[in-house]
Write an enzyme that holds these catalytic residues in place. Structure first.
Site, PDB file in Angstrom:
ATOM      1  N   HIS A 304       0.850  -1.193   0.000  1.00 34.51           N
ATOM      2  CA  HIS A 304       0.000   0.000   0.000  1.00 34.51           C
ATOM      3  C   HIS A 304       0.885   1.242   0.000  1.00 34.51           C
ATOM      4  O   HIS A 304       1.535   1.542   1.005  1.00 34.51           O
ATOM      5  CB  HIS A 304      -0.897   0.006   1.241  1.00 34.51           C
ATOM      6  CG  HIS A 304      -1.951  -1.061   1.239  1.00 34.51           C
ATOM      7  ND1 HIS A 304      -2.197  -1.870   2.320  1.00 34.51           N
ATOM      8  CD2 HIS A 304      -2.825  -1.448   0.270  1.00 34.51           C
ATOM      9  CE1 HIS A 304      -3.177  -2.707   2.026  1.00 34.51           C
ATOM     10  NE2 HIS A 304      -3.575  -2.471   0.794  1.00 34.51           N
ATOM     11  N   PHE A 477       3.800  -0.510   5.067  1.00 33.94           N
ATOM     12  CA  PHE A 477       4.371  -1.727   5.658  1.00 33.94           C
ATOM     13  C   PHE A 477       3.437  -2.928   5.534  1.00 33.94           C
ATOM     14  O   PHE A 477       3.248  -3.676   6.482  1.00 33.94           O
ATOM     15  CB  PHE A 477       4.757  -1.508   7.126  1.00 33.94           C
ATOM     16  CG  PHE A 477       5.472  -0.220   7.381  1.00 33.94           C
ATOM     17  CD1 PHE A 477       6.683   0.058   6.772  1.00 33.94           C
ATOM     18  CD2 PHE A 477       4.928   0.738   8.222  1.00 33.94           C
ATOM     19  CE1 PHE A 477       7.348   1.255   7.001  1.00 33.94           C
ATOM     20  CE2 PHE A 477       5.584   1.938   8.464  1.00 33.94           C
ATOM     21  CZ  PHE A 477       6.801   2.203   7.847  1.00 33.94           C
ATOM     22  N   HIS A 478       2.875  -3.126   4.335  1.00 31.27           N
ATOM     23  CA  HIS A 478       2.009  -4.272   4.080  1.00 31.27           C
ATOM     24  C   HIS A 478       2.486  -5.065   2.861  1.00 31.27           C
ATOM     25  O   HIS A 478       1.699  -5.337   1.941  1.00 31.27           O
ATOM     26  CB  HIS A 478       0.558  -3.818   3.857  1.00 31.27           C
ATOM     27  CG  HIS A 478      -0.038  -3.099   5.009  1.00 31.27           C
ATOM     28  ND1 HIS A 478      -1.076  -2.186   4.881  1.00 31.27           N
ATOM     29  CD2 HIS A 478       0.230  -3.154   6.343  1.00 31.27           C
ATOM     30  CE1 HIS A 478      -1.398  -1.711   6.071  1.00 31.27           C
ATOM     31  NE2 HIS A 478      -0.618  -2.282   6.971  1.00 31.27           N
ATOM     32  N   PRO A 479       3.761  -5.474   2.786  1.00 28.47           N
ATOM     33  CA  PRO A 479       4.225  -6.220   1.614  1.00 28.47           C
ATOM     34  C   PRO A 479       3.518  -7.562   1.504  1.00 28.47           C
ATOM     35  O   PRO A 479       3.213  -8.209   2.504  1.00 28.47           O
ATOM     36  CB  PRO A 479       5.723  -6.391   1.887  1.00 28.47           C
ATOM     37  CG  PRO A 479       5.856  -6.316   3.374  1.00 28.47           C
ATOM     38  CD  PRO A 479       4.818  -5.323   3.808  1.00 28.47           C
TER      39      PRO A 479
END
Length: 541
Positions: A304, A477-479
């Protein structure tokens, strides 16, 4: 395992080995070890979570640059973001990133999971995964029982002491046409409100604390910390376990049934590639002998992308350090200790929500995270004074990046998000930032609003705002997506999360997502671990 463990008492034989003590790995460890006949190892490269910086909600801000508790990854220069390298911290302790995140409990949209099923991921539609969300949940908010569970390991509650300025955000959003939503995980995603959090008695409830700590005394569960997995043990046809490094010594741990990678969207593909499983040509370039040619390992990286609007304020009702705020700052430790109240209860993004830009197709396409304190326009952790800010991210990005091994001999992960390579993401982000500005300029904030520090009021045209976003946008921080599951031959995993072409190996974490879900990824990752455990155990029946 501690530093005094000897070669003689180092356990080496298990039924299941789980690599990674984060959100999915902890749920897997709980569910698999509940069957007493199975010997289960949970391997974590980091150490224990015994610091107030993890358990006190406000401590999260101190973890993002920690060398002890966090992998300090950086991306490659991003071609569409002025060639900037993006900081990508990931949790390196029991609980993984669930021990350092903002504790927000969001599942995503129904359509996210139904889309997975339409792509050939049988059994991953919303109606199929809902039961796992509900089974894990202990909802303390008396929300709709059609969507929420009680009695599970994961407590879902409201923040203990949200700041009044977070309520102002809701009022401001309502002024521009957004409605308050008291349950983002219920019938609809759209709207704004105070986020639900994964906390117990006002303290962080990580995946480790929820699912593993209460059952760590099980004799068949072995939690191995400070234990780095160097490679998979394989004969080219199947995986028999892992080689680990602990206290400078290497050990081979055998899995008689399966090895399960739950090391995250960076760690899982990295370990596969370091073990010779991936794109054959790229592996040879990095000096790694090829075990299995799976070209899509490390591909399909999504995250994101996020833009920021931040304002100064003269009001000490917002978080910040000033002479006027000393009356709130100084008693905060005692307030938290005695009543779980005060500034130390904040997760810094107490409120937020979901909205639709003109590019949305029936479901929100941007998410807000409202910060009730000044978010530095210079990237600093702290700035003197007060303010408030609004993060806006693109929920379903079209851009795709990759993880691969570096070609410098180190075999470290090379992370390329390829942010904004698809122009559609840029258009959505631009519209989202415009909406964020409208919210922060609404009359609800008139009494405390100061100067806009970023993007600064002088920037008004689309071209000016887009230049600002390319110079400043970052990750939430949503890989995800780097070991994609699917029914097509190009996918890394089958829908039951088995690695194609190899026996005895599965992956269960955010890397399995074919497309990124619409929101924070902690709750979906635990769901993935839970469903993976069910699939594994069903094969033993």
């Amino acid at each position: 395992m501690n530093k005094h463990t000897t070669q003689a008492d180092f356990p080496t034989e298990f039924d299941y080995i789980i690599v990674g003590g984060g959100a999915a790995g902890c749920v897997l460890a709980n569910r698999l070890s509940a069957r007493s006949t199975l010997r289960v190892a949970l391997i974590e490269a980091g150490g224990p979570d015994n610091t107030p910086r993890i358990h006190v909600p406000a401590g999260t801000i101190s973890l993002y640059k920690s060398q002890k508790y966090t992998y300090q990854y950086y991306s490659t220069p991003q071609a569409h973001l002025d060639n900037r390298r993006i900081h990508v911290p990931r949790g390196r302790m029991l609980g993984g990133s669930s021990s350092m995140n903002s504790m927000i409990y969001i599942r995503g949209a129904r359509s996210d999971y139904d889309h997975w099923e339409s792509l050939g991921c049988t059994g991953w539609g919303y109606d199929s995964v809902l039961k796992y969300f509900m089974r894990e949940e202990d909802n303390r908010l008396h929300q709709d029982p059609h969507f929420h569970g009680t009695g599970g390991e994961l407590i879902v509650d409201q923040p203990r002491d949200p700041l009044g300025v977070s309520r102002l955000f809701i009022q401001a959003a309502e002024e521009v046409g957004l409605k308050e939503n008291a349950d983002f995980n219920g019938a609809q995603l759209e709207g704004v409100g105070i986020y639900n959090v994964t906390q117990k008695d006002g303290k962080r409830l990580s995946a480790y604390r929820a699912f593993v700590a209460p059952v760590r005394s099980r004799p068949n569960l072995h939690v191995l910390t400070n234990c780095r997995v160097a490679s998979l043990v394989t004969d080219g046809q199947s995986v028999q376990g892992v080689t680990v490094e602990h206290n400078g010594q290497f050990h081979v741990l055998r899995a008689h049934r399966e090895t399960i990678l739950s090391a995250g969207a960076i760690g899982s593909p990295h370990l596969l590639m370091a073990s010779g499983i991936g794109n054959a040509a790229q592996l040879l370039e990095s000096g790694v002998p090829v075990v299995a040619d799976l070209p899509q390992v490390g591909c399909n990286l999504q995250d994101h992308i996020d833009g920021l609007v931040t304002l100064r304020s003269g009001s000490a009702t917002t978080l910040g350090f000033s002479r006027a705020s000393l009356g709130s700052v100084l008693p905060a430790p005692l307030q938290f200790l005695l009543k779980r109240k005060g500034w130390l209860t904040t997760n810094y993004v107490e409120a937020g929500g979901f909205a639709s830009t003109r590019y949305a197709q029936g479901v929100p396409d941007v998410q807000f995270h409202f910060v009730p304190g000044y978010r530095s326009h210079r990237g600093r952790l702290f700035e003197w004074g007060h303010g408030f800010a609004l993060h806006t991210c693109v929920l379903r990005p079209q851009s795709r990046g990759s993880i691969r091994l570096t070609r410098d001999g180190s075999r470290a992960p090379e992370i390329d998000f390829n942010f904004l390579s698809d122009e559609r993401d840029a258009l959505v982000l631009l519209e989202g930032i415009k909406l964020a500005r409208r919210i922060l300029r609404a009359s609800a904030f008139d009494g405390i609003r100061g100067k806009e520090m970023a993007p600064v009021a002088a920037l008004q045209t689309d071209a000016e705002l887009m230049a600002y976003l390319r110079a400043t946008a970052s990750t939430v921080f949503h890989p995800s997506g780097t070991c994609r599951m699917g029914s097509d031959d190009a996918s890394v995993l089958t829908p039951d999360l088995k690695v194609r072409g190899l026996k005895g190996l599965r992956v269960a974490d955010t890397s399995i997502m074919p497309t990124l879900i619409s929101g924070n990824t902690n709750a979906p990752t635990m769901m993935i671990g839970d469903k993976a455990a069910d699939m594994i155990l069903s094969e033993l029946a």
